[in-house]
Write a protein that holds these residues in place. Sequence first.
Motif: not given
Length: 210
Positions: A183-193, A161-179
Amino acid sequence: MHTDLVAALDIGGTKIAGALVDGHGRIQARAQRATPAREDGDTVMGAVEAVLAELTASPLWGRATAVGIGSAGPVDASAGTVSPVNVPGWRDYPLVRRVRAATGGLPVELIGDGVAITAAEHWQGAARGHDNALCMVVSTGVGGGLVLGGRLHPGPTGNAGHIGHISVDLDGDPCPCGARGCVERIASGPNIARRALEGGWVPGPDGDTS
């Protein structure tokens, strides 16, 4: 002596919170420290130990029978290790062993923080009475957990259920996880800001972007 309390640890990228909790889910004592997320692993563990030291100093500590940890992930519950994306100093860090040593050998249970919040919501909160649920946590990161058939479903490593590192935009911003485009790169608190600032949003007078 009553032995009816559990020590709980919530470890995230911003704060480390601890509590002594009774069988009804009521907090009897609490402690908190900021997470030194950009420091080395032992410095982060020092903050965890400071929280535990405050709890063990409580006159209620003798009633504690176990420790439960909900940690930012991914975690490996079977190995007792954690590798939170937003705490780079912890990679395969032996958190269960270190917490057990700091608490005098109490039994320690580790799951992802999203799974922990799911267990709480199914027991006392919004998912109570539901046989199937996906619960999410949106904070420094994005996590989640599953209830299936009326039972918590953490999966073999504690990350189901840990959905934070499911990629929803294959051309999106690089994430620290390597993908990219997680979701986390787009919708976490710091990234929303961050995305709001990039789009022209201006913070209020206090400058708070959290």
